[in-house]
Design an enzyme around this catalytic site. Structure first.
Site, short mmCIF file in Angstrom:
data_model
loop_
_atom_site.label_atom_id
_atom_site.label_comp_id
_atom_site.label_asym_id
_atom_site.label_seq_id
_atom_site.Cartn_x
_atom_site.Cartn_y
_atom_site.Cartn_z
N MET A 1 -145.66 18.15 -76.60
CA MET A 1 -146.20 17.52 -77.93
C MET A 1 -145.38 16.23 -78.32
O MET A 1 -144.90 16.19 -79.43
CB MET A 1 -145.82 18.56 -78.87
CG MET A 1 -146.76 19.96 -78.55
SD MET A 1 -148.50 19.45 -78.27
CE MET A 1 -149.24 19.32 -79.88
N ASP B 1 -154.71 10.19 -75.18
CA ASP B 1 -155.77 10.99 -74.81
C ASP B 1 -156.88 10.38 -74.29
O ASP B 1 -158.13 10.59 -74.34
CB ASP B 1 -156.23 12.19 -75.86
CG ASP B 1 -155.21 12.88 -76.25
OD1 ASP B 1 -154.33 13.39 -75.42
OD2 ASP B 1 -155.31 13.55 -77.49
N SER C 1 -160.36 19.11 -70.95
CA SER C 1 -160.57 17.89 -69.92
C SER C 1 -159.01 17.62 -69.30
O SER C 1 -158.07 17.91 -69.94
CB SER C 1 -160.83 16.58 -70.57
OG SER C 1 -162.05 16.63 -71.28
N ASN D 1 -152.47 14.92 -67.55
CA ASN D 1 -152.35 15.80 -68.89
C ASN D 1 -153.48 16.73 -69.24
O ASN D 1 -154.83 16.32 -68.59
CB ASN D 1 -152.28 14.69 -70.08
CG ASN D 1 -152.33 15.61 -71.61
OD1 ASN D 1 -151.45 16.57 -71.61
ND2 ASN D 1 -153.18 15.03 -72.41
N GLU E 1 -153.00 4.56 -73.84
CA GLU E 1 -153.90 5.17 -75.03
C GLU E 1 -153.98 6.55 -75.11
O GLU E 1 -154.12 7.33 -74.12
CB GLU E 1 -155.49 4.66 -74.46
CG GLU E 1 -156.51 4.95 -75.62
CD GLU E 1 -157.76 4.35 -75.24
OE1 GLU E 1 -158.76 4.73 -76.03
OE2 GLU E 1 -157.85 3.91 -74.11
N HIS F 1 -156.25 18.48 -71.84
CA HIS F 1 -156.52 18.30 -73.37
C HIS F 1 -157.47 19.35 -73.71
O HIS F 1 -158.54 19.36 -73.14
CB HIS F 1 -156.54 16.95 -73.70
CG HIS F 1 -157.14 16.62 -75.29
ND1 HIS F 1 -155.95 16.51 -76.12
CD2 HIS F 1 -158.36 16.54 -76.10
CE1 HIS F 1 -156.43 16.42 -77.39
NE2 HIS F 1 -157.74 16.33 -77.33
#
Length: 219
Positions: A97, A152, A143, A114, A150, A116
């Site tokens: 986080m 996410d 995803s 990552n 940028e 999400h």
């Protein structure tokens, strides 16, 4: 070189909380469906539950408290310094986080992944399940993407979808999305372990073929 002497793909997993995606990765490794090794688990929180999961699995852990650093860049450089001895081939964000600075993102370009809890580009940031419900969406999901500067917003690798049902609330939706996350992350990481998944100037490629803009769609 025989297959038995090839070193497994080395993962560094970054967490801030309970580490359920970390556990899914460890379970996939234990079952043989993911031919990789978690070389280190790093957290910005000393009380993150995922650290205990790592210790129980005999995996080295690193803790860096971001509050002890003067800037985001200084913290990110300290993370690079902590991870470098473990020689990760893929850096896995699993509920980490913190917004990463260009210092970290550029260092691990093409290696930083990552997950999400939304069907990106919808609902970047937080509270994705509530936002999907408030918008009256008929489907939701998760995803996986390569990380860029940028938030996410990096190029998509894969998505898993599910239907929103009439009695869903943010908690029930979160629980169902998490099940899909735990299936999707090991799959994508196995592509990395097999050297099938890459990112270059032309975008995300699987087996040398460009993936569509929304990534690989898992049924």
């Amino acid at each position: 070189m025989s297959e038995s002497t090839i070193s497994p793909h080395r993962l560094a997993v970054l967490i801030s909380g309970s580490g359920t995606n970390l556990q899914a990765i460890l379970d996939a490794i234990a079952s043989g469906s993911l031919q990789a090794q978690v070389a280190v688990v790093l957290s910005n929180k000393a009380d993150a539950g995922g650290l205990e999961r790592a210790r129980q699995a005999g995996i080295p852990t690193e803790v860096l408290d971001h509050r002890q650093f003067d800037s985001r860049e200084a913290f990110d450089q300290a993370m690079i310094d902590a991870l470098t001895p473990y020689q990760p081939e893929t850096v896995v964000l699993a509920g980490f986080m913190r917004i990463l600075s260009p210092v970290f993102v550029r260092h691990y370009t093409g290696q930083l992944i990552n997950i999400h809890p939304s069907l990106l580009p919808k609902y970047r940031g937080l509270h994705t399940h509530a936002r999907a419900l408030e918008a009256g969406d008929s489907e939701h999901g998760c995803s996986i993407h390569f990380v860029t500067e940028e938030l996410d917003g990096g190029p998509l690798i894969a998505q898993a979808r599910l239907e929103i049902v009439a009695n869903d609330n943010p908690d029930s939706l979160s629980n169902r999305v998490q099940i899909r996350e735990h299936q999707l992350y090991p799959l994508v990481l196995q592509w990395r372990a097999e050297q099938r998944l890459t990112l270059d100037e032309q975008g995300v490629k699987l087996d040398g073929e460009a993936l569509p803009e929304q990534g690989y769609q898992v049924p």
